[in-house]
Design a protein around this motif. Structure first.
Motif, PDB file in Angstrom:
ATOM      1  N   LYS A 315       0.865  -1.181   0.000  1.00  0.00           N
ATOM      2  CA  LYS A 315       0.000   0.000   0.000  1.00  0.00           C
ATOM      3  C   LYS A 315       0.901   1.230   0.000  1.00  0.00           C
ATOM      4  O   LYS A 315       1.928   1.231   0.693  1.00  0.00           O
ATOM      5  N   GLU A 316       0.504   2.276  -0.730  1.00  0.00           N
ATOM      6  CA  GLU A 316       1.320   3.499  -0.808  1.00  0.00           C
ATOM      7  C   GLU A 316       0.636   4.660  -0.085  1.00  0.00           C
ATOM      8  O   GLU A 316      -0.489   5.027  -0.436  1.00  0.00           O
ATOM      9  N   TYR A 317       1.341   5.185   0.904  1.00  0.00           N
ATOM     10  CA  TYR A 317       0.842   6.338   1.666  1.00  0.00           C
ATOM     11  C   TYR A 317       1.703   7.562   1.351  1.00  0.00           C
ATOM     12  O   TYR A 317       2.864   7.629   1.775  1.00  0.00           O
ATOM     13  N   PRO A 318       1.172   8.541   0.624  1.00  0.00           N
ATOM     14  CA  PRO A 318       1.968   9.727   0.284  1.00  0.00           C
ATOM     15  C   PRO A 318       2.094  10.698   1.462  1.00  0.00           C
ATOM     16  O   PRO A 318       1.219  10.780   2.321  1.00  0.00           O
ATOM     17  N   PHE A 319       3.178  11.461   1.461  1.00  0.00           N
ATOM     18  CA  PHE A 319       3.340  12.555   2.422  1.00  0.00           C
ATOM     19  C   PHE A 319       4.360  13.552   1.881  1.00  0.00           C
ATOM     20  O   PHE A 319       5.073  13.262   0.916  1.00  0.00           O
ATOM     21  N   ALA A 320       4.424  14.734   2.508  1.00  0.00           N
ATOM     22  CA  ALA A 320       5.358  15.774   2.058  1.00  0.00           C
ATOM     23  C   ALA A 320       6.761  15.431   2.540  1.00  0.00           C
ATOM     24  O   ALA A 320       6.979  15.211   3.737  1.00  0.00           O
ATOM     25  N   TYR A 321       7.692  15.384   1.630  1.00  0.00           N
ATOM     26  CA  TYR A 321       9.098  15.108   1.951  1.00  0.00           C
ATOM     27  C   TYR A 321       9.651  16.237   2.814  1.00  0.00           C
ATOM     28  O   TYR A 321       9.455  17.414   2.508  1.00  0.00           O
ATOM     29  N   THR A 322      10.337  15.873   3.909  1.00  0.00           N
ATOM     30  CA  THR A 322      10.909  16.919   4.772  1.00  0.00           C
ATOM     31  C   THR A 322      12.431  16.891   4.783  1.00  0.00           C
ATOM     32  O   THR A 322      13.065  17.786   5.334  1.00  0.00           O
ATOM     33  N   GLY A 323      13.009  15.831   4.229  1.00  0.00           N
ATOM     34  CA  GLY A 323      14.467  15.715   4.258  1.00  0.00           C
ATOM     35  C   GLY A 323      14.955  14.971   5.495  1.00  0.00           C
ATOM     36  O   GLY A 323      16.165  14.808   5.689  1.00  0.00           O
ATOM     37  N   ALA A 324      14.025  14.504   6.332  1.00  0.00           N
ATOM     38  CA  ALA A 324      14.435  13.770   7.539  1.00  0.00           C
ATOM     39  C   ALA A 324      15.141  12.465   7.137  1.00  0.00           C
ATOM     40  O   ALA A 324      14.896  11.925   6.057  1.00  0.00           O
ATOM     41  N   GLU A 325      15.998  11.999   8.039  1.00  0.00           N
ATOM     42  CA  GLU A 325      16.761  10.767   7.821  1.00  0.00           C
ATOM     43  C   GLU A 325      15.840   9.626   7.355  1.00  0.00           C
ATOM     44  O   GLU A 325      14.792   9.401   7.959  1.00  0.00           O
ATOM     45  N   GLY A 326      16.213   8.956   6.305  1.00  0.00           N
ATOM     46  CA  GLY A 326      15.436   7.789   5.862  1.00  0.00           C
ATOM     47  C   GLY A 326      14.342   8.122   4.857  1.00  0.00           C
ATOM     48  O   GLY A 326      13.847   7.230   4.167  1.00  0.00           O
ATOM     49  N   GLU A 327      13.951   9.396   4.757  1.00  0.00           N
ATOM     50  CA  GLU A 327      12.921   9.758   3.768  1.00  0.00           C
ATOM     51  C   GLU A 327      13.542   9.815   2.374  1.00  0.00           C
ATOM     52  O   GLU A 327      14.708  10.174   2.228  1.00  0.00           O
ATOM     53  N   ILE A 328      12.732   9.509   1.365  1.00  0.00           N
ATOM     54  CA  ILE A 328      13.222   9.563  -0.024  1.00  0.00           C
ATOM     55  C   ILE A 328      12.325  10.508  -0.824  1.00  0.00           C
ATOM     56  O   ILE A 328      11.100  10.405  -0.759  1.00  0.00           O
ATOM     57  N   PRO A 329      12.951  11.445  -1.576  1.00  0.00           N
ATOM     58  CA  PRO A 329      12.137  12.322  -2.441  1.00  0.00           C
ATOM     59  C   PRO A 329      11.761  11.565  -3.712  1.00  0.00           C
ATOM     60  O   PRO A 329      12.640  11.161  -4.465  1.00  0.00           O
ATOM     61  N   TYR A 330      10.460  11.366  -3.942  1.00  0.00           N
ATOM     62  CA  TYR A 330      10.058  10.578  -5.118  1.00  0.00           C
ATOM     63  C   TYR A 330       9.532  11.432  -6.260  1.00  0.00           C
ATOM     64  O   TYR A 330       9.792  11.146  -7.412  1.00  0.00           O
ATOM     65  N   TYR A 331       8.728  12.431  -5.911  1.00  0.00           N
ATOM     66  CA  TYR A 331       8.068  13.203  -6.972  1.00  0.00           C
ATOM     67  C   TYR A 331       8.377  14.691  -6.825  1.00  0.00           C
ATOM     68  O   TYR A 331       8.084  15.286  -5.784  1.00  0.00           O
ATOM     69  N   ALA A 332       8.938  15.293  -7.891  1.00  0.00           N
ATOM     70  CA  ALA A 332       9.056  16.748  -7.936  1.00  0.00           C
ATOM     71  C   ALA A 332       7.645  17.323  -8.013  1.00  0.00           C
ATOM     72  O   ALA A 332       6.759  16.713  -8.616  1.00  0.00           O
ATOM     73  N   ILE A 333       7.437  18.472  -7.397  1.00  0.00           N
ATOM     74  CA  ILE A 333       6.121  19.125  -7.471  1.00  0.00           C
ATOM     75  C   ILE A 333       6.242  20.260  -8.480  1.00  0.00           C
ATOM     76  O   ILE A 333       6.875  21.281  -8.219  1.00  0.00           O
TER      77      ILE A 333
END
Ligand code: FAD
Ligand code: UDP
Length: 386
Positions: A315-333
């Motif tokens: 299941k995919e849960y979207p959220f706003a990328y913050t740059g926190a450790e472990g997060e990955i930027p997937y989609y440019a806005i």
């Protein structure tokens, strides 16, 4: 030691590295900060022996013969005979997406559906692809009624989940990726080639990077080896004058000095069930009017592992990328404000005459895999012709 350095072993970096090594006999160093190659296309066997896509479902699709043929040197394919097909779960009912004439006939009584079909084909022509935002502008009240149904039941909530904004607040190019189809075509993509590498994406990338002129260092953030000074790039403290191809996020290369480039990220929730099937043979079901996740992918159907014991879904849960450790930027806005910020970072990168930006992150674009391969092949040719 090296003629070129490629930062990132995703599809962009892997393709350019291979082409420089093979076609140009260049010695290439690939630095990848994750512990594995393949970037977001990476797949792996899970604990139950099912091949899963770690960063969400990836279906290769293209009309570009040269791209398909270039990749085919590194893999055989599991091609989908009937294309990749997706349904939306609308209050428990599964309807084909993109919305097409089959969907229309499922929702309306025959007589009315026939009448609406005629209106749509007269207005746009059989076989055309109409972005939802365009369909909503049609002068005919009945066509606008269909458009409103599609908008409310397919686009509104899904887009709110995915982007945190309504469809009219985001770039029309994004919703335009899934147009209304004035045809009886249930395929999600209309490309000639659609499928997945037979042994998986990671194996395809491993073969691509397996070349005597290529050295791959995974688990290595490029910023630990490279310094981007005012006028030169240093590798391990020494000036490096060969080409440097960067495929990561551009703001992060410059410590976000002008502020962060906004991205959407995703949290993936994998589940395994000791049952043969989870969603009735469907590889992807979009949840367009309910739930907090956008879609469920069932891997055994996506990658044709029908014989596997049990079944694994994500299941995919979207959220706003913050740059926190472990997060990955997937989609440019994609919007004008973000593009202006991106251009400021690009100016910094342009100070380095031997640095090239390539990829979904480094170019701040919404590229599919095939477009990425094409761009990487073109860049390699440009570099080899200098
Ligand atoms: P990436 O795959 O992001 O690779 C960039 C690499 O650079 C990463 O591995 C990263 O770790 C590395 N890196 C970044 N910074 C550094 C650093 N400082 N040092 C070292 N390494 C660094 N496309 C399709 O065609 N079909 C699909 O079905 C499809 N589905 C998708 C589903 C999802 C959920 C997502 C997010 C994307 C999907 N895509 C799909 C798009 C596809 O993933 C991209 O086109 C492709 O991955 C872009 O490749 P890339 O090499 O530019 O980027
Ligand atoms: N979209 C939607 N409902 C759907 C499918 C797509 O609203 O059922 C919109 C949504 O805004 C999404 C965009 O269309 O972000 C592009 O969809 P696509 O499937 O191309 O997204 P991706 O697979 O790249 O995440």
């Amino acid at each position: 030691m090296y003629d070129s350095i490629v930062i990132g072993a995703g599809i962009a970096g892997s393709v350019v590295a291979r082409q420089l090594a093979e076609k140009g006999n260049r010695r290439v160093l690939v630095l990848e900060k994750r512990e594995h190659i393949g970037g977001n296309c990476y797949d792996r066997q899970d604990a139950y022996g099912i091949l899963v896509h770690e960063y969400g479902p990836h279906i290769f699709h293209t009309n570009m013969e040269d791209v398909f043929s270039w990749l085919s040197a590194f893999t055989q394919w599991t091609l989908y005979e009937n294309g990749h097909q997706v349904v939306a779960n609308v209050k428990g009912r599964l309807i084909p997406v993109p919305f097409n004439l089959n969907t229309l006939h499922m929702l309306y009584e025959k007589e009315q559906a026939d009448e609406l079909e005629k209106k749509l084909t007269d207005a746009y022509g059989y076989g055309s692809r109409v972005p939802i935002m365009k369909l909503r502008e049609n002068q005919d009240a009945q066509i606008r009624e269909i458009a409103q149904y599609v908008y409310e039941n397919i686009f509104l909530k899904y887009t709110m989940k995915q982007w945190g904004q309504t469809p009219d607040q985001i770039s029309p190019a994004v919703t335009g990726r899934v147009p209304v189809l004035i045809s009886y075509d249930n395929r999600y993509f209309q490309d000639q080639y659609q499928g997945v590498p037979r042994d998986g994406f990671t194996k395809m990338f491993a073969r691509m990077l397996d070349h005597p002129k290529i050295t791959v260092n995974t688990g290595t953030d490029a910023t630990t080896r490279l310094e981007f000074g005012e006028d030169q790039i240093l590798l391990d403290g020494e000036a490096f004058t060969g080409s440097v191809i960067y495929t990561g996020a551009l703001d992060e290369l410059y410590q976000c000095k002008y502020g962060r480039l906004p991205y959407r990220s995703l949290r993936f929730e994998f589940q395994h069930f000791a049952q043969e099937d989870f969603q009735d043979g469907h590889s992807v079901v979009n949840y367009t009017v309910s739930e907090d996740f956008t879609r469920i992918t069932e891997f055994k159907h996506l990658t044709r592992q029908e014989d596997a014991n049990g079944t694994t879904i994500v299941k995919e849960y979207p959220f706003a990328y913050t740059g926190a450790e472990g997060e990955i930027p997937y989609y440019a806005i994609l919007n004008a404000k973000n593009q202006a910020l991106y251009e400021k970072y690009k100016k910094l990168a342009q100070q380095h005459k031997n640095m090239y930006l390539l990829g979904r992150l480094a170019e701040y674009q919404y590229y599919n895999m095939d477009a990425m391969v094409k761009k990487a092949l073109v860049l390699a040719d440009t570099l080899l012709s200098c």
